[in-house]
Write a protein that holds these residues in place. Structure first.
Motif, PDB file in Angstrom:
ATOM      1  N   ASN A 661       0.843  -1.200   0.000  1.00  0.00           N
ATOM      2  CA  ASN A 661       0.000   0.000   0.000  1.00  0.00           C
ATOM      3  C   ASN A 661       0.873   1.241   0.000  1.00  0.00           C
ATOM      4  O   ASN A 661       2.068   1.197   0.332  1.00  0.00           O
ATOM      5  CB  ASN A 661      -0.944   0.007   1.203  1.00  0.00           C
ATOM      6  CG  ASN A 661      -0.181   0.099   2.514  1.00  0.00           C
ATOM      7  OD1 ASN A 661       0.664  -0.742   2.791  1.00  0.00           O
ATOM      8  ND2 ASN A 661      -0.470   1.113   3.320  1.00  0.00           N
ATOM      9  N   ILE A 672      -4.369   0.913  -2.058  1.00  0.00           N
ATOM     10  CA  ILE A 672      -3.961  -0.492  -2.124  1.00  0.00           C
ATOM     11  C   ILE A 672      -3.940  -0.909  -3.592  1.00  0.00           C
ATOM     12  O   ILE A 672      -4.987  -1.150  -4.207  1.00  0.00           O
ATOM     13  CB  ILE A 672      -4.931  -1.382  -1.326  1.00  0.00           C
ATOM     14  CG1 ILE A 672      -4.971  -0.943   0.143  1.00  0.00           C
ATOM     15  CG2 ILE A 672      -4.524  -2.852  -1.448  1.00  0.00           C
ATOM     16  CD1 ILE A 672      -6.014  -1.666   0.974  1.00  0.00           C
ATOM     17  N   GLN A 685      -9.996  -7.192   1.900  1.00  0.00           N
ATOM     18  CA  GLN A 685     -10.373  -7.142   3.307  1.00  0.00           C
ATOM     19  C   GLN A 685      -9.240  -6.549   4.139  1.00  0.00           C
ATOM     20  O   GLN A 685      -8.058  -6.744   3.826  1.00  0.00           O
ATOM     21  CB  GLN A 685     -10.703  -8.542   3.830  1.00  0.00           C
ATOM     22  CG  GLN A 685     -11.962  -9.157   3.244  1.00  0.00           C
ATOM     23  CD  GLN A 685     -12.264 -10.520   3.834  1.00  0.00           C
ATOM     24  OE1 GLN A 685     -11.396 -11.164   4.434  1.00  0.00           O
ATOM     25  NE2 GLN A 685     -13.504 -10.981   3.671  1.00  0.00           N
ATOM     26  N   ILE A 686      -9.627  -5.838   5.217  1.00  0.00           N
ATOM     27  CA  ILE A 686      -8.657  -5.255   6.148  1.00  0.00           C
ATOM     28  C   ILE A 686      -9.002  -5.747   7.553  1.00  0.00           C
ATOM     29  O   ILE A 686     -10.152  -5.618   8.006  1.00  0.00           O
ATOM     30  CB  ILE A 686      -8.686  -3.720   6.091  1.00  0.00           C
ATOM     31  CG1 ILE A 686      -8.345  -3.233   4.668  1.00  0.00           C
ATOM     32  CG2 ILE A 686      -7.721  -3.120   7.104  1.00  0.00           C
ATOM     33  CD1 ILE A 686      -8.505  -1.755   4.470  1.00  0.00           C
ATOM     34  N   HIS A 687      -8.014  -6.352   8.245  1.00  0.00           N
ATOM     35  CA  HIS A 687      -8.194  -6.867   9.600  1.00  0.00           C
ATOM     36  C   HIS A 687      -7.245  -6.144  10.545  1.00  0.00           C
ATOM     37  O   HIS A 687      -6.159  -5.685  10.140  1.00  0.00           O
ATOM     38  CB  HIS A 687      -7.896  -8.374   9.660  1.00  0.00           C
ATOM     39  CG  HIS A 687      -8.857  -9.219   8.875  1.00  0.00           C
ATOM     40  ND1 HIS A 687      -8.773  -9.358   7.489  1.00  0.00           N
ATOM     41  CD2 HIS A 687      -9.925  -9.966   9.268  1.00  0.00           C
ATOM     42  CE1 HIS A 687      -9.744 -10.168   7.071  1.00  0.00           C
ATOM     43  NE2 HIS A 687     -10.451 -10.540   8.126  1.00  0.00           N
ATOM     44  N   ASP A 688      -7.666  -6.030  11.818  1.00  0.00           N
ATOM     45  CA  ASP A 688      -6.758  -5.454  12.809  1.00  0.00           C
ATOM     46  C   ASP A 688      -5.786  -6.522  13.301  1.00  0.00           C
ATOM     47  O   ASP A 688      -5.792  -7.672  12.833  1.00  0.00           O
ATOM     48  CB  ASP A 688      -7.531  -4.814  13.956  1.00  0.00           C
ATOM     49  CG  ASP A 688      -8.354  -5.816  14.764  1.00  0.00           C
ATOM     50  OD1 ASP A 688      -8.128  -7.037  14.624  1.00  0.00           O
ATOM     51  OD2 ASP A 688      -9.226  -5.373  15.527  1.00  0.00           O
ATOM     52  N   TRP A 716      -8.515   3.559   0.873  1.00  0.00           N
ATOM     53  CA  TRP A 716      -9.034   3.389   2.230  1.00  0.00           C
ATOM     54  C   TRP A 716      -8.760   4.651   3.024  1.00  0.00           C
ATOM     55  O   TRP A 716      -7.636   5.140   3.071  1.00  0.00           O
ATOM     56  CB  TRP A 716      -8.383   2.193   2.922  1.00  0.00           C
ATOM     57  CG  TRP A 716      -9.003   1.904   4.267  1.00  0.00           C
ATOM     58  CD1 TRP A 716     -10.322   1.991   4.599  1.00  0.00           C
ATOM     59  CD2 TRP A 716      -8.312   1.516   5.463  1.00  0.00           C
ATOM     60  NE1 TRP A 716     -10.510   1.672   5.919  1.00  0.00           N
ATOM     61  CE2 TRP A 716      -9.293   1.364   6.488  1.00  0.00           C
ATOM     62  CE3 TRP A 716      -6.984   1.256   5.767  1.00  0.00           C
ATOM     63  CZ2 TRP A 716      -8.977   0.990   7.780  1.00  0.00           C
ATOM     64  CZ3 TRP A 716      -6.665   0.874   7.050  1.00  0.00           C
ATOM     65  CH2 TRP A 716      -7.650   0.738   8.051  1.00  0.00           C
ATOM     66  N   TYR A 731      -2.202  -3.180  10.879  1.00  0.00           N
ATOM     67  CA  TYR A 731      -3.358  -3.804  10.238  1.00  0.00           C
ATOM     68  C   TYR A 731      -2.868  -4.698   9.108  1.00  0.00           C
ATOM     69  O   TYR A 731      -1.758  -4.526   8.580  1.00  0.00           O
ATOM     70  CB  TYR A 731      -4.319  -2.742   9.699  1.00  0.00           C
ATOM     71  CG  TYR A 731      -5.013  -1.961  10.789  1.00  0.00           C
ATOM     72  CD1 TYR A 731      -6.298  -2.291  11.197  1.00  0.00           C
ATOM     73  CD2 TYR A 731      -4.366  -0.903  11.428  1.00  0.00           C
ATOM     74  CE1 TYR A 731      -6.935  -1.575  12.212  1.00  0.00           C
ATOM     75  CE2 TYR A 731      -4.987  -0.186  12.440  1.00  0.00           C
ATOM     76  CZ  TYR A 731      -6.279  -0.530  12.827  1.00  0.00           C
ATOM     77  OH  TYR A 731      -6.897   0.167  13.823  1.00  0.00           O
ATOM     78  N   TYR A 733      -4.006  -6.272   5.314  1.00  0.00           N
ATOM     79  CA  TYR A 733      -4.962  -6.211   4.207  1.00  0.00           C
ATOM     80  C   TYR A 733      -4.714  -7.406   3.287  1.00  0.00           C
ATOM     81  O   TYR A 733      -3.570  -7.843   3.098  1.00  0.00           O
ATOM     82  CB  TYR A 733      -4.865  -4.887   3.449  1.00  0.00           C
ATOM     83  CG  TYR A 733      -3.558  -4.598   2.776  1.00  0.00           C
ATOM     84  CD1 TYR A 733      -3.381  -4.821   1.412  1.00  0.00           C
ATOM     85  CD2 TYR A 733      -2.479  -4.076   3.491  1.00  0.00           C
ATOM     86  CE1 TYR A 733      -2.189  -4.535   0.780  1.00  0.00           C
ATOM     87  CE2 TYR A 733      -1.277  -3.790   2.875  1.00  0.00           C
ATOM     88  CZ  TYR A 733      -1.135  -4.024   1.514  1.00  0.00           C
ATOM     89  OH  TYR A 733       0.054  -3.746   0.888  1.00  0.00           O
TER      90      TYR A 733
END
Length: 750
Positions: A661, A672, A685-688, A716, A731, A733
């Motif tokens: 990114n 991205i 998808q983006i996760h913590d 984003w 994070y 992605y």
């Protein structure tokens, strides 16, 4: 590069004359530093070894092209130097507003002789080596001819047309052309000392004049940005090459491939260096953002030098051309979609590329001949229609051959080895009406075009619709630029038989975001088949936000007064605030130019009339903190170019890839980029850090290709699916397709 090292290097700009190499617009680019104000005149020596420069600081600098050094500084003029010409390889002639023309010995650094005007101030000079004569223009309206051997004035022409702004000898040395304050261009024959032609048509002062390679045409440019081509044998026949929004300050002509370089006044909305192919009458390259008061091509026409920046910087671009290497489509590829992407490896120093596509390997009757500065996409089938700069229509066939070549101001390469591909695609017959482009990202306060297209329509005799923009607080209507390019020009404006609304035609409601009752009808019994523009509108972005531009109450009628069925598509517009003070010169790239501008004013008071702002953090002082801002964002690209380096994309060209990114770390937004090897359904998808899903982008089915520019990459804004800002931290992605998965890490810093 460490910040401390950068500061140490660029602080030297304030004290020394030297050169920096960078890469701009695909040209190898050199910067010469030494002048303390604008450079107004440039010249190459006949052997190409030296470049002379001069301007507001009254100094003449002689630069060694091979050693990249300022070898000699010539001093003596009492006012700004406005023009330079070499007198052989070792002598130089300069003209200044102090009313003197001076001849200099470069090796000794001494003045040899001078001519002094009794009236008027000098504006332009040119040298004719065939007759050892010099021509000068001045503010008293007189064109003077000087004999350099006898040091005497042997002719003077006065047309009482005000200031003479530009003069030039023809290539044969038999004629002189001059541009005047009173909007005219005059042509004299030297031997008879007679006026041959007067060219009229300009609406403001004619600032620059040139001859083409054989002297058959005169090129003139004025203060209104208008460029004309004149036939010297038919003075009444003028051809308008282009009209720009700002004055044309300089011109240079390349004999090798009939190319013209134009330098414009600086503008926040347009690039200032323009390259034109006069054979095709087409602008082939546009770059740079500084005012350009002087341009010159090297004698071998491989280099181009330009100047005009307020800090006295001189730029030298090196051209290059070679046979491009193919990337797509592959040899004997089978295409089963409506689009074909043509791509090749970038040729360093190339200004443009020429592509030919044919149905036979001999290319004796090419289907398409396209010139472009970027990779191209063809839409197959006559039912498709496009006028975007990187797209063209390719007639439907079974097998195609194609080849490409590169060109620059130094010449044109040979054609690459031809390749072939085949297609099984059959265009659909359905009618489509779309608002295009489908997705736009616009900077705040920019103006942009939106067009309504009809595609694959049959038997059309009339149309009517309303144009709606859903957020009038975000974008505003400016003007209509095009209308009805599908029906004949003789078509009228009247109510359709099926129309029920009785409001006036073309009614604008800016407050509600509505342009009502746009209508056209065709006379006669038969309708029109094909594709074309129904309407093009210019909008202005007035506030940050999003908006949709869509059609309402659309009616298409055939010759039997039946309504034509069609698919309708709307457009999405996203307006962003591009406030990025570390892009000091506002060219949308953070690079060596921005560092040099901060260095130029390091520790100094900022002039009130300075067009740029090197005080990045706004604390009133240009210091180490401003360097830090530029260093942190160094290399960022905000608009036209890809987010990725060309080599990164090339290495992964034929596979699904999720790229890093950009920027990273970031606050608050990032892009991205990715690429697809085939048409597929895609989700990002983006996760913590704990694996909780934060944001999901369901992009649907996307075509194969590269999605690496800011306009194509996933954007984003640092918010979750509920629109809430997410906290700082790490994070992950991921890119998900039915056949591929890949994940990367990114960091939000607040």
């Amino acid at each position: 590069m460490a910040v401390r090292k950068s500061v140490g290097i660029f602080l030297g700009i304030i004290f020394f004359s030297f050169l920096i190499k960078v890469s701009v617009a695909q040209f190898s680019h050199q910067l010469l530093f030494g002048h303390t104000n604008r450079v107004l005149a440039l010249a190459y020596s006949p052997d190409g070894r030296l470049v002379a420069s001069a301007g507001d600081d009254r100094k003449i600098r002689i630069w060694s092209v091979d050693q990249n050094l300022s070898m000699v500084v010539l001093s003596g003029h009492q006012s700004k130097v406005i023009d330079l010409v070499f007198y052989g390889n070792n002598q130089l002639i300069s003209a200044s507003e102090d009313k003197t023309i001076r001849i200099w010995d470069i090796d000794k650094g001494l003045e040899l002789d001078r001519f002094v005007l009794r009236s008027g101030r000098l504006t332009s000079i040119d040298f004719n080596p065939k007759s050892d004569s010099l021509v000068s223009g001045s503010s008293d309206g007189i064109v003077r001819l000087w004999n350099l051997k006898t040091k005497t004035l042997f002719a003077a022409f006065n047309q009482h047309q005000g200031i003479v702004w530009s003069v030039e000898f023809s290539p044969s040395g038999t004629h002189i052309v001059a541009g005047f304050e009173e909007k005219t261009v005059h042509l004299w024959e030297i031997e008879s000392k007679t006026l041959v032609s007067t060219f009229t048509g300009h609406r403001s002062r004619v600032w620059k004049v040139l001859f083409n390679f054989d002297g058959s045409q005169v090129i003139s440019a004025d203060w209104d940005g208008v460029v004309f081509l004149w036939d010297i044998y038919e003075p009444e026949s003028r051809n308008s090459l282009e009209t720009y929004d700002q004055p044309v300050l300089s011109m240079a002509y390349s004999n090798s491939n009939n190319m013209l370089a134009l330098g414009l006044a600086g503008s926040p909305t347009d690039e200032t260096l323009k390259l034109w192919n006069l054979s095709s009458r087409r602008e082939i390259k546009s770059f740079d953002s500084n005012s350009r008061y002087a341009i010159a091509f090297s004698p071998d026409e491989v280099s181009m030098v330009a100047a005009g920046a307020v800090d006295g910087t001189i730029s030298i671009w090196q051209s290059g051309f070679a046979k491009p290497k193919f990337l797509l489509p592959k040899e004997e590829a089978l295409i089963n979609t409506s689009e074909v992407d043509f791509s090749w490896e970038v040729v360093p120093g190339a200004a443009y590329y020429e592509l030919e596509v044919s149905t036979n390997p001999d290319f004796n009757q090419p289907l398409v001949e396209v010139s472009s500065t970027e990779q191209l996409t063809a839409q197959i089938g006559e039912n498709f229609f496009s006028k975007f700069s990187n797209q063209f229509v390719l007639p439907l066939a079974t097998t195609y051959w194609w080849h490409v070549r590169s060109g620059s101001f130094g010449g044109v390469s040979g054609w690459s080895q031809q390749k072939s591909f085949s297609t099984l695609y059959i265009p659909p017959p359905k009618c489509v009406v779309r608002v295009a482009p489908r997705n736009r990202r616009i900077d705040l306060n920019d103006e942009f075009l939106v067009s309504v297209w009809v595609e694959s329509v049959r038997d059309l005799v009339g149309f009517q619709f309303d144009l709606k923009w859903t957020n009038p607080n975000c974008i505003s209507f400016v003007t209509t630029t095009r209308f009805n390019e599908i029906l004949p020009h003789s078509s009228g404006i009247k109510r359709l038989p099926k129309e029920a609304i009785r409001d006036p035609f073309f009614q604008l409601d800016q407050k509600s975001g509505l342009y009502r009752n746009i209508v056209a009808t065709k006379e006669g019994e038969t309708g029109v088949d094909g594709s074309g523009i129904l309407l093009s509108v210019l909008f202005r972005a007035i506030a940050v936000g999003s908006c949709q531009v869509q059609l309402e109450n659309l009616i298409l009628l055939d010759s039997n007064q039946n309504e034509i069925e069609c698919e309708i598509y709307k457009a999405n517009v996203l307006v962003e605030n591009p406030a990025r003070p570390w892009d000091v010169n506002n060219d949308k790239v953070v690079n060596v130019f921005d560092l040099s501008l901060v260095a130029r004013y390091f520790g100094l008071p900022i002039p009130l009339d300075l067009e740029i702002n090197p005080d990045i953090n706004g604390d009133g002082v240009v210091n180490i903190f401003d360097f830090t801002f530029v260093a942190v964002h160094f290399g960022e690209v905000y608009e036209k170019n890809s987010l990725l380096a060309p080599s990164v994309v090339a290495e992964n060209l034929f596979q699904d890839t999720l790229f890093p990114n950009y920027p990273n770390p970031f606050n608050p937004d990032t892009w991205i980029p990715f690429q697809l090897s085939k048409s597929t359904d895609l989700t990002i998808q983006i996760h913590d850090f704990n694996g909780t899903l934060v944001r999901e982008f369901n992009l649907g089915v996307l075509m194969a290709g590269q999605y690496t520019s800011q306009r194509k990459a996933v954007y984003w804004n640092g918010r979750n699916n509920l629109g809430e800002k997410v906290p700082s931290g790490t994070y992950f992605y991921s890119m998900l397709t039915p056949d591929f998965q890949q994940a990367r890490k990114m960091i939000i810093v607040k």
